[in-house]
Write a protein that holds these residues in place. Structure first.
Motif, PDB file in Angstrom:
ATOM      1  N   LYS A   1      -0.491  10.162  -8.832  1.00  0.00           N
ATOM      2  CA  LYS A   1       0.897  10.103  -8.394  1.00  0.00           C
ATOM      3  C   LYS A   1       1.836  10.723  -9.414  1.00  0.00           C
ATOM      4  CE  LYS A   1      -0.189   5.928  -7.392  1.00  0.00           C
ATOM      5  NZ  LYS A   1       0.158   4.568  -7.695  1.00  0.00           N
TER       6      LYS A   1
ATOM      7  N   ARG B   1       2.842   1.625  -3.365  1.00  0.00           N
ATOM      8  CA  ARG B   1       2.021   1.851  -4.555  1.00  0.00           C
ATOM      9  C   ARG B   1       1.197   3.124  -4.422  1.00  0.00           C
ATOM     10  NH1 ARG B   1      -1.740  -2.638  -6.063  1.00  0.00           N
ATOM     11  NH2 ARG B   1      -1.818  -1.596  -8.045  1.00  0.00           N
ATOM     12  N   GLY B   2       1.033   3.602  -3.183  1.00  0.00           N
ATOM     13  CA  GLY B   2       0.145   4.738  -2.976  1.00  0.00           C
ATOM     14  C   GLY B   2       0.821   6.092  -3.014  1.00  0.00           C
TER      15      GLY B   2
ATOM     16  N   THR C   1      -4.908   8.686  -2.192  1.00  0.00           N
ATOM     17  CA  THR C   1      -5.142   7.379  -2.796  1.00  0.00           C
ATOM     18  C   THR C   1      -6.298   6.663  -2.106  1.00  0.00           C
ATOM     19  OG1 THR C   1      -2.804   7.245  -3.266  1.00  0.00           O
ATOM     20  CG2 THR C   1      -4.042   5.213  -3.430  1.00  0.00           C
TER      21      THR C   1
ATOM     22  N   TYR D   1      -0.272  11.969  -0.048  1.00  0.00           N
ATOM     23  CA  TYR D   1      -0.558  11.213  -1.270  1.00  0.00           C
ATOM     24  C   TYR D   1      -1.293   9.915  -0.940  1.00  0.00           C
ATOM     25  CZ  TYR D   1       2.225  14.107  -4.424  1.00  0.00           C
ATOM     26  OH  TYR D   1       2.693  15.128  -5.192  1.00  0.00           O
ATOM     27  N   LEU D   2      -0.855   9.263   0.150  1.00  0.00           N
ATOM     28  CA  LEU D   2      -1.518   8.019   0.536  1.00  0.00           C
ATOM     29  C   LEU D   2      -2.978   8.285   0.877  1.00  0.00           C
ATOM     30  CD1 LEU D   2       1.208   6.254   2.685  1.00  0.00           C
ATOM     31  CD2 LEU D   2       0.346   5.537   0.483  1.00  0.00           C
TER      32      LEU D   2
ATOM     33  N   GLN E   1       7.006   0.254 -17.293  1.00  0.00           N
ATOM     34  CA  GLN E   1       6.827   1.357 -16.340  1.00  0.00           C
ATOM     35  C   GLN E   1       8.145   1.711 -15.667  1.00  0.00           C
ATOM     36  OE1 GLN E   1       4.327   3.194 -15.389  1.00  0.00           O
ATOM     37  NE2 GLN E   1       2.633   2.250 -16.493  1.00  0.00           N
TER      38      GLN E   1
ATOM     39  N   PHE F   1       0.825  -1.203   0.000  1.00  0.00           N
ATOM     40  CA  PHE F   1       0.000   0.000   0.000  1.00  0.00           C
ATOM     41  C   PHE F   1       0.862   1.257   0.000  1.00  0.00           C
ATOM     42  CE2 PHE F   1      -1.884   3.253   2.815  1.00  0.00           C
ATOM     43  CZ  PHE F   1      -2.854   3.706   1.956  1.00  0.00           C
ATOM     44  N   ILE F   2       1.889   1.268   0.863  1.00  0.00           N
ATOM     45  CA  ILE F   2       2.701   2.474   0.976  1.00  0.00           C
ATOM     46  C   ILE F   2       3.460   2.753  -0.314  1.00  0.00           C
ATOM     47  CG2 ILE F   2       4.760   3.419   2.093  1.00  0.00           C
ATOM     48  CD1 ILE F   2       3.708   2.206   4.690  1.00  0.00           C
TER      49      ILE F   2
ATOM     50  N   TYR G   1       4.890  -3.171  -6.613  1.00  0.00           N
ATOM     51  CA  TYR G   1       4.004  -3.404  -7.766  1.00  0.00           C
ATOM     52  C   TYR G   1       4.070  -4.869  -8.202  1.00  0.00           C
ATOM     53  CZ  TYR G   1       2.912   1.491  -8.499  1.00  0.00           C
ATOM     54  OH  TYR G   1       2.431   2.757  -8.360  1.00  0.00           O
TER      55      TYR G   1
ATOM     56  N   ALA H   1       4.252  12.225   1.543  1.00  0.00           N
ATOM     57  CA  ALA H   1       3.914  10.836   1.207  1.00  0.00           C
ATOM     58  C   ALA H   1       2.588  10.455   1.857  1.00  0.00           C
ATOM     59  CB  ALA H   1       5.031   9.907   1.681  1.00  0.00           C
TER      60      ALA H   1
END
Lengths: 229, 233
Positions: free
Chosen positions: B168, A61-62, B210, B206-207, A162, A58-59, A109, B203
């Motif tokens: 992002k 990719r987010g 998301t 952004y999270l 990517q 999560f961290i 990912y 960060a």
């Protein structure tokens, strides 16, 4: 497009391209191994492993890769115990910071891709393996991972592309990758058309080379399915 | 630490707002380009099809950062040369980083949206299209009444993913000097010599974005698929 300039400066571009290739291939390689472990943790029986793996995914990719690169390059040097340890020698170098950031990013990912592929392996195949009395690891090694590998290829090819594109950001922490090398040359020669076109073409060609290779691999791995055609 | 947050917190919030604005604008541009691209790809005209294919193939093969640099640094020249086709350009043209940013991101993610819309339109049962023609609808009327209203539902999952990636990607625009969240946190981190804190806050922001987006996308998907929901699940 000025070919004379390209002829004159191509060694600089080549150097940049070599750095890009290094960063991308190393981070993909290490990231893949990490990702396999994280995916196993995400599918583990233990709740703690699952939560940790999902949090990690999560961290990374987010949040944007650029912020991750900055955090590692500018942020990590602030922590006291890092300064005292051997990590200091690594984290002071932009190259290693970029490599670490790219690796951690792609591992999140890729872990998600592997996890998805592993949970898409047909239930019947797993049950058949269990019926033969295979242990968990044997089942994983002989049934789940080989099939998951095949299932994940299309998504993984996108991830590789990517990463190639994401590596263009390492110029932000002073590394001279292909994009930064071109920018450097442009500020020296003012021939922006030439060098932007050149690197755009290089990226384009590499991207489709990668996707072609993956398609070939896929065809090979699935050849038992289209024997009739 | 708290003194620094109190001093620079508002700056980060400003950056966050700008990030959201530019992401929304880029997304709208992306949808616009996606619709045009899908129209080109599915249309009857061979030239349009070729151009739409070139668009998606080229854009998806080049890093967005390179495209951003090209548009930002070359865009002024390009506009100048286009204007000079019919009149002598006057003064100095400069593209600001906000406009260059959202147009580039929109243009890039438009290529992905093209594929999303194309897939969505192809997912609509062919019988409905034939039925519309049988009722005597023209191509445009059919597209307006049958394809466009239904395609959103099929495109939604892909569009949701595009939105999350785009959100992002807005961080990249900080590299051409737009003062959005990443750039602001860099400034704050530099001024206070505490980059760890401010990049950490960025960060987390952004999270949060998301997470909120994921909830909204899930909600929209649930709402959209109410009659397609499988019973019992």
């Amino acid at each position: 497009m000025d070919f004379q300039l390209l002829q004159q400066y191509w060694p600089d571009l080549l150097k940049g391209a070599w750095l890009t290739v290094q960063l991308v291939s190393l981070s993909l390689l290490i990231g893949f191994i990490l990702a396999a472990l994280i995916a196993l943790a995400a599918l583990s029986r233990y709740r703690i492993c699952r939560c940790a793996a999902q949090g990690y995914i999560f961290i990374f990719r987010g949040s944007p890769l650029l912020v991750q690169i900055y955090l590692i390059y500018y942020g990590s040097s602030q922590i006291g115990w890092v300064q005292d340890s051997f990590l200091w020698a690594i984290l002071i170098d932009a190259y290693w910071c970029a490599l670490i950031a790219l690796t951690l990013n792609t591992s999140a990912y890729t872990a998600e891709i592997i996890r998805g592929a592993m949970s898409n392996v047909p239930q019947g195949a797993i049950e058949a393996g269990q019926a033969f009395g295979m242990s968990r690891w044997l089942l994983l090694r002989r049934i789940i991972l080989p099939q998951a590998f095949r299932l994940m290829l299309p998504a993984y090819s996108n991830e590789v592309i990517q990463m190639l594109h994401a590596s263009s950001l390492v110029g932000a922490i002073t590394l001279l990758d292909l994009t930064a090398a071109a920018q450097n040359l442009i500020s020296r020669t003012y021939a922006s058309n030439t060098f932007y076109l050149a690197i755009a073409f290089i990226y384009l060609a590499t991207t489709y080379l990668i996707s072609g290779l993956f398609r070939l691999a896929e065809k090979r791995l699935y050849r038992h399915l289209n024997r009739s055609h | 630490m708290f003194k620094n947050i109190a001093a620079y917190g508002w700056m980060l919030i400003d950056g966050l707002i700008l990030t959201i604005e530019i992401a929304l604008l880029s997304f709208m541009v992306a949808i616009l380009f996606g619709l045009i691209g899908a129209y080109g790809k599915l249309g009857r005209s061979r030239i349009n099809r070729f151009m739409a294919n070139c668009y998606t193939v080229i854009i998806r093969g080049i890093p967005e950062y390179v495209l951003l640099l090209v548009l930002y640094y070359q865009g002024a020249q390009l506009i100048r040369s286009i204007v000079s086709l019919w009149s002598e350009p006057q003064g100095f043209i400069e593209i600001n980083s906000f406009i260059a940013g959202f147009i580039t991101l929109g243009f890039v993610y438009g290529a992905y949206a093209t594929e999303a819309f194309r897939g969505a339109i192809l997912a609509i049962p062919k019988g409905q299209v034939e039925a519309a023609y049988a009722c005597g609808m023209s191509r445009w009327l059919m597209a307006r009444r049958i394809l466009v209203p239904q395609m959103w539902r099929f495109a939604l999952p892909a569009l949701g993913n595009i939105w999350l990636i785009l959100l992002k990607s807005t961080a990249i625009i900080s590299l051409i000097g737009l003062e959005e969240l990443t750039r602001k946190s860099r400034i704050a981190g530099g001024a206070t010599r505490d980059p760890l804190l401010f990049f950490g806050i960025a960060a987390i922001m952004y999270l949060l974005l998301t997470v909120v987006s994921t909830f909204i996308i899930k909600y929209l998907e649930r709402k959209n698929n109410y009659e397609l929901r499988k019973p019992g699940i």
